[in-house]
Design a protein around this motif. Structure first.
Motif, mmCIF file in Angstrom:
data_model
loop_
_atom_site.group_PDB
_atom_site.id
_atom_site.type_symbol
_atom_site.label_atom_id
_atom_site.label_comp_id
_atom_site.label_asym_id
_atom_site.label_seq_id
_atom_site.Cartn_x
_atom_site.Cartn_y
_atom_site.Cartn_z
ATOM 1 N N LEU A 124 0.816 -1.219 0.000
ATOM 2 C CA LEU A 124 0.000 0.000 0.000
ATOM 3 C C LEU A 124 0.849 1.269 0.000
ATOM 4 O O LEU A 124 0.642 2.167 -0.815
ATOM 5 C CB LEU A 124 -0.938 0.012 1.214
ATOM 6 C CG LEU A 124 -1.935 -1.146 1.311
ATOM 7 C CD1 LEU A 124 -2.722 -1.058 2.609
ATOM 8 C CD2 LEU A 124 -2.891 -1.139 0.128
ATOM 9 N N LEU A 135 1.795 4.140 -3.260
ATOM 10 C CA LEU A 135 1.378 5.524 -3.060
ATOM 11 C C LEU A 135 2.588 6.458 -3.172
ATOM 12 O O LEU A 135 2.537 7.493 -3.840
ATOM 13 C CB LEU A 135 0.738 5.643 -1.668
ATOM 14 C CG LEU A 135 -0.179 6.824 -1.415
ATOM 15 C CD1 LEU A 135 -1.287 6.871 -2.439
ATOM 16 C CD2 LEU A 135 -0.773 6.710 -0.015
ATOM 17 N N ALA A 192 -15.486 9.038 -5.356
ATOM 18 C CA ALA A 192 -14.120 8.566 -5.591
ATOM 19 C C ALA A 192 -14.093 7.621 -6.784
ATOM 20 O O ALA A 192 -13.222 7.714 -7.659
ATOM 21 C CB ALA A 192 -13.585 7.869 -4.341
ATOM 22 N N GLY A 195 -12.444 8.228 -10.566
ATOM 23 C CA GLY A 195 -11.300 7.379 -10.860
ATOM 24 C C GLY A 195 -11.579 6.266 -11.845
ATOM 25 O O GLY A 195 -10.668 5.543 -12.236
ATOM 26 N N ALA A 250 -1.360 11.585 -12.229
ATOM 27 C CA ALA A 250 -1.836 10.512 -11.339
ATOM 28 C C ALA A 250 -1.818 10.964 -9.882
ATOM 29 O O ALA A 250 -2.667 10.544 -9.084
ATOM 30 C CB ALA A 250 -0.971 9.262 -11.511
ATOM 31 N N LEU A 255 -5.054 12.355 -8.683
ATOM 32 C CA LEU A 255 -6.053 11.361 -8.308
ATOM 33 C C LEU A 255 -5.667 10.633 -7.028
ATOM 34 O O LEU A 255 -6.532 10.262 -6.224
ATOM 35 C CB LEU A 255 -6.256 10.359 -9.457
ATOM 36 C CG LEU A 255 -6.996 10.913 -10.673
ATOM 37 C CD1 LEU A 255 -7.015 9.911 -11.813
ATOM 38 C CD2 LEU A 255 -8.421 11.302 -10.296
ATOM 39 N N ALA A 256 -4.350 10.442 -6.821
ATOM 40 C CA ALA A 256 -3.901 9.832 -5.564
ATOM 41 C C ALA A 256 -4.248 10.758 -4.402
ATOM 42 O O ALA A 256 -4.648 10.303 -3.325
ATOM 43 C CB ALA A 256 -2.398 9.559 -5.607
ATOM 44 N N ALA A 268 -7.785 10.321 -3.616
ATOM 45 C CA ALA A 268 -7.976 9.074 -2.872
ATOM 46 C C ALA A 268 -7.636 9.283 -1.396
ATOM 47 O O ALA A 268 -8.349 8.801 -0.510
ATOM 48 C CB ALA A 268 -7.112 7.962 -3.465
ATOM 49 N N THR A 300 -10.331 11.285 0.258
ATOM 50 C CA THR A 300 -11.480 10.391 0.458
ATOM 51 C C THR A 300 -11.274 9.504 1.684
ATOM 52 O O THR A 300 -12.175 9.349 2.515
ATOM 53 C CB THR A 300 -11.693 9.510 -0.789
ATOM 54 O OG1 THR A 300 -11.845 10.362 -1.919
ATOM 55 C CG2 THR A 300 -12.916 8.630 -0.645
ATOM 56 N N LEU A 301 -10.073 8.925 1.802
ATOM 57 C CA LEU A 301 -9.790 8.035 2.930
ATOM 58 C C LEU A 301 -9.884 8.787 4.255
ATOM 59 O O LEU A 301 -10.432 8.280 5.236
ATOM 60 C CB LEU A 301 -8.392 7.426 2.799
ATOM 61 C CG LEU A 301 -8.228 6.228 1.881
ATOM 62 C CD1 LEU A 301 -6.843 5.640 2.014
ATOM 63 C CD2 LEU A 301 -9.275 5.174 2.188
ATOM 64 N N LYS A 332 -13.547 9.616 4.985
ATOM 65 C CA LYS A 332 -14.230 8.355 5.278
ATOM 66 C C LYS A 332 -13.890 7.895 6.702
ATOM 67 O O LYS A 332 -14.774 7.503 7.469
ATOM 68 C CB LYS A 332 -13.779 7.328 4.251
ATOM 69 C CG LYS A 332 -14.282 5.938 4.444
ATOM 70 C CD LYS A 332 -13.783 5.094 3.271
ATOM 71 C CE LYS A 332 -13.949 3.611 3.537
ATOM 72 N NZ LYS A 332 -13.165 3.117 4.664
ATOM 73 N N SER A 333 -12.597 7.981 7.063
ATOM 74 C CA SER A 333 -12.192 7.558 8.403
ATOM 75 C C SER A 333 -12.795 8.470 9.468
ATOM 76 O O SER A 333 -13.236 7.993 10.514
ATOM 77 C CB SER A 333 -10.670 7.563 8.521
ATOM 78 O OG SER A 333 -10.116 6.780 7.504
ATOM 79 N N GLU A 375 -16.227 7.414 10.018
ATOM 80 C CA GLU A 375 -16.288 6.144 10.742
ATOM 81 C C GLU A 375 -15.973 6.340 12.224
ATOM 82 O O GLU A 375 -16.556 5.686 13.084
ATOM 83 C CB GLU A 375 -15.323 5.135 10.119
ATOM 84 C CG GLU A 375 -15.856 4.541 8.821
ATOM 85 C CD GLU A 375 -14.803 3.772 8.053
ATOM 86 O OE1 GLU A 375 -13.661 3.658 8.544
ATOM 87 O OE2 GLU A 375 -15.117 3.290 6.951
ATOM 88 N N TRP A 376 -15.036 7.235 12.536
ATOM 89 C CA TRP A 376 -14.659 7.433 13.931
ATOM 90 C C TRP A 376 -15.718 8.220 14.698
ATOM 91 O O TRP A 376 -16.057 7.911 15.815
ATOM 92 C CB TRP A 376 -13.308 8.154 14.030
ATOM 93 C CG TRP A 376 -12.187 7.369 13.443
ATOM 94 C CD1 TRP A 376 -12.169 6.025 13.229
ATOM 95 C CD2 TRP A 376 -10.936 7.869 12.962
ATOM 96 N NE1 TRP A 376 -10.986 5.663 12.650
ATOM 97 C CE2 TRP A 376 -10.206 6.764 12.471
ATOM 98 C CE3 TRP A 376 -10.347 9.147 12.888
ATOM 99 C CZ2 TRP A 376 -8.933 6.890 11.936
ATOM 100 C CZ3 TRP A 376 -9.080 9.269 12.357
ATOM 101 C CH2 TRP A 376 -8.382 8.151 11.885
#
Lengths: 309, 279
Positions: free
Chosen positions: B28, B32, B206, B210, B249, B252-253, B256, B259-260, B263-264, B267-268
C-alpha cells in the motif's frame, strides 16, 4: 394518505421529472396492493420512489446488460465459439481466473494476519493503518496500475533488486497476481474484521482451560468461527479480480497466450471492430461472474444463519 | 486486555505485527509513494507544467463534469431505492436489491461494452441516434452512463441497511402528528441518514472520478474532448511521458487520500449512524 402522497409527489416532482417519468397510479398501487394481507403503512411515497428505482434499474442496469445476452443468443454456435472459445480466449480466461485465485489465496493469509493484528493487538497508529487498508478502494485503478509497474519493472524501485536474481515480475503473469493482491486485500480484511471482533474471548478461554494449546485453539475454535467470513472475503476479492482491468494492464505486458487478461481481450476485439466477438467473451465472463455471485450469496446466507444460531 | 491464556506468545505477536506492517508497506505505502516521487522526478516546474497543460486541464474539467452529473443522479436513485425498500414491504425485494448490487460484480470493461451494444453504431439505438445526429458513445453522455453504472450501488447499498435498521416508527410518528410526507423526509429521515448518505456519496464520487475500464470503452480517447483524467494518464504513460503521467496521477492519488481521511473521520465520529458499524 393520498394527500400525503400527492404532497410528496408535488414536492419532489420539480426536481425529479427530468430524471424519471412520474409513475402512473396503476404503478403506484398495483405493486403495493398485490399483497392484501399486509397492513398498509401510512408512510407515503412508495409509488414515486419505486417508480424511480425500477426506471433506473431497468434503463441503467437491466436493459444494457440484457443486450449482451440477446446479442450473444443471436449468434450461431460457430460464431460464438470462434472468439469466445478460441485458443487465445481460453488462455486469457485461464490467466484471469488463475491469477485471481492465486491472489485470493495470498490475500487469505495476509488479510487474515492484517485483520487479526488490527482487532487484537495494541499498536501505535492503528487507526491510520486501518484507514490505509481501504486505499485500494479509493485509489483509481489506472493510478494503481502505473504505480505497481513503476515498482516492479526491471528498472523499478523493487524490480531492479530482483532483476539480477533473474526474477521478473512486471510483464509476466506474476505481475498480474501482484496487481490483483493489491486490489483484493480490503475485501478480505473488511469481511473478517467484524467477525473476529464479535468472537468473544470466552470460547477461547474455555478451550485454554480444557488444556488446548494456543495453536489448537486457533485451529479448532477460532478458524471454524471465522472460516465462512474468510471464504466470503476471498470470494469477493476473487470476483473483483476476475474482471479487473485498470490496475492489471500496465503491469501485465499483455502478450497474447501469455499475459493477456480476459477483459483486455474484449477491448482488443472492440478495437478490431469485432463487436460480436467482444460480446461473446463478455457473455462468457458474465455467466461465470453471476454464478460466482450466487455462490457468494448462498455462502453469506449460510454464514448469517450460523452466526445467529 | 486479553488474559495470557488466550493471547499469543510475545515473539509470535511481534512476528505477526512485523509481517503485517511489512506487507502493508510493500502493498500500500510504496505504490502511493512511487506516484508522488515519480511525478516530482523532473522537478516541481515540470510537475506543475504537466498538470497545467491544456489537455490535462480539459481532462480534469471532463472528470469533474461527469462526476457532477453522475453523483447527484446516484443520490436521487439511491434515496428513492432505499426509501422504497426500507420503508415498505413488497415481494421480490431481495431480487431488487440483487439487481442494484449487480454492477459491482460486472467487469468494468463489460460495463462499458453494454452501452456500446445499446447506443453504438451497430447497437440497438445506433441507427436512430445517427439519424438524429446525436451521439452517446465516444461522447460525454456515454461517459456519464458508464460512470452511473459502475457507481450505481454505492449510495443505495449504504442507505438500505441503515434505513432498515432505523425502522419506520419515527416517520410514522411524524406523519400521524400531521407532518406532510416531504416534511417528514426532510426533518425526520434525512437528519437520521445524513452521515450514511455522505459516506455513500464519498465512495461514489471517488469511484466516479477514478473509473477507468468502463469509460475507456465508451470514450473513444479523443484528446481534449472525451478523455477523463484516468484516460489522460494512460495516454501519457503509453507515450513514455512517465513524469507527466505520474504528475497527473498524483492528483487522483491526492483525491484518494482525501477520500480516505474523510471516510475515516465519518467512521470514527459517527460510527453509530453508519450502516452496519458500531453495533
Amino acid at each position: 394518505m393520498t394527500i400525503y402522497m400527492n404532497e410528496v409527489a408535488a414536492g419532489f416532482a420539480s426536481r425529479i421529472t427530468a430524471v424519471a417519468p412520474m409513475p402512473t397510479s396503476r404503478q403506484v398501487w398495483g405493486v403495493a396492493s398485490s399483497n392484501p394481507s399486509r397492513p398498509r403503512s401510512i408512510i407515503p411515497g412508495f409509488g414515486l420512489t419505486m417508480g424511480i428505482t425500477l426506471f433506473a434499474v431497468s434503463v441503467i442496469v437491466l436493459i444494457p446488460l440484457s443486450a449482451v445476452f440477446i446479442k450473444a443468443a443471436g449468434m450461431t454456435g460457430a460464431q460464438f465459439a470462434a472468439t469466445a472459445l478460441s485458443r487465445r480466449a481460453l488462455d486469457a480466461y485461464k490467466l484471469s481466473f488463475g491469477a485471481a485465485a492465486a491472489a485470493a489465496a495470498l490475500n487469505a493469509v495476509f488479510g487474515l494476519v492484517t485483520a487479526w493484528v488490527l482487532v487484537r493487538y495494541e499498536l501505535p497508529g492503528k487507526r491510520i493503518i486501518s484507514a490505509l487498508v481501504d486505499l485500494p478502494f479509493a485509489l483509481p485503478t489506472a493510478v494503481a496500475g502505473i504505480a505497481l509497474t513503476a515498482l516492479y519493472a526491471p528498472n523499478g524501485w523493487i524490480g531492479r533488486w530482483l532483476a539480477p536474481q533473474g526474477i521478473t515480475i512486471a510483464y509476466t503473469p506474476l505481475g498480474v497476481v501482484i496487481a490483483l493482491v493489491f486490489v483484493g486485500l480490503p475485501f478480505v480484511v473488511r469481511t473478517v474484521e467484524p467477525v473476529l471482533a464479535d468472537l468473544g474471548g470466552d470460547v477461547e478461554e474455555a478451550a485454554a482451560t480444557l488444556g488446548a494449546s494456543r495453536f489448537q485453539t486457533f485451529r479448532r475454535v477460532v478458524l471454524p468461527a471465522i472460516g465462512p467470513a474468510l471464504l466470503t472475503g476471498c470470494a469477493l476479492a476473487f470476483a473483483r479480480a476476475v474482471g479487473e482491468y485498470g490496475s492489471v494492464i500496465f503491469i501485465a505486458g499483455n502478450m497474447p497466450f501469455k499475459s493477456e487478461i480476459a477483459p483486455l481481450l474484449i477491448i482488443v476485439q472492440l478495437e478490431q471492430y469485432n463487436v460480436a466477438g467482444a460480446t461473446a467473451i463478455a457473455a462468457t465472463m458474465l455467466v461465470i461472474s453471476f454464478a460466482l455471485l450466487l455462490v457468494i450469496n448462498l455462502a453469506q446466507g449460510w454464514q448469517r444463519r450460523r452466526r445467529s444460531a | 486486555m486479553r488474559s495470557a491464556a488466550i493471547s499469543e506468545p510475545r515473539w509470535l505477536r511481534l512476528a505477526l505485527i512485523v509481517l503485517m506492517l511489512g506487507f502493508l508497506a510493500l502493498n500500500l505505502l510504496l505504490p502511493l509513494a512511487v506516484v508522488f516521487a515519480e511525478g516530482l522526478r523532473k522537478g516541481i516546474a515540470a510537475y506543475l507544467g504537466a498538470i497545467r497543460e491544456a489537455d490535462a486541464l480539459a481532462a480534469l474539467r471532463l472528470t469533474l463534469t461527469v462526476a457532477a452529473i453522475a453523483v447527484p443522479l446516484n443520490i436521487i436513485i439511491g434515496l428513492a431505492a432505499a426509501w422504497a425498500i426500507a420503508k415498505f414491504d413488497f415481494r421480490f425485494k431481495s431480487l431488487l436489491i440483487t439487481l442494484i448490487d449487480l454492477p459491482f460484480s460486472v467487469s468494468p470493461v463489460v460495463s462499458g461494452l453494454i452501452y456500446v451494444l445499446v447506443f453504438g453504431l451497430q447497437g440497438w439505438l445506433g441507427p436512430w441516434l445517427q439519424a438524429h445526429d446525436a451521439q452517446v458513445i465516444f461522447a460525454v453522455p456515454g461517459l456519464v452512463l458508464a460512470t452511473i453504472f459502475v457507481t450505481f450501488p454505492f449510495v443505495a447499498r449504504e442507505l438500505i441497511p441503515l434505513m432498515e435498521e432505523q425502522g419506520r416508527d419515527e416517520e410514522e410518528a411524524a406523519l400521524s402528528l400531521g407532518a406532510s410526507g416531504l416534511a417528514t423526509f426532510w426533518h425526520v429521515t434525512l437528519p437520521n441518514i445524513r452521515w450514511g448518505l455522505l459516506y455513500g456519496v464519498l465512495l461514489c464520487n471517488a469511484r466516479a472520478m477514478g473509473e477507468f475500464g468502463a469509460v475507456s470503452v465508451v470514450s473513444g480517447h479523443i484528446r481534449g474532448k472525451t478523455n477523463t483524467l484516468p484516460l489522460h494518464i494512460e495516454i501519457l504513460y503509453n507515450e513514455y511521458n512517465f513524469a507527466a503521467a505520474f504528475a497527473v496521477a498524483s492528483l487522483l492519488a491526492g483525491l484518494a487520500l482525501v477520500t480516505l481521511v474523510l471516510k475515516s473521520l465519518l467512521e470514527w465520529r459517527f460510527a453509530g449512524q453508519l450502516a452496519g458499524r458500531g453495533h
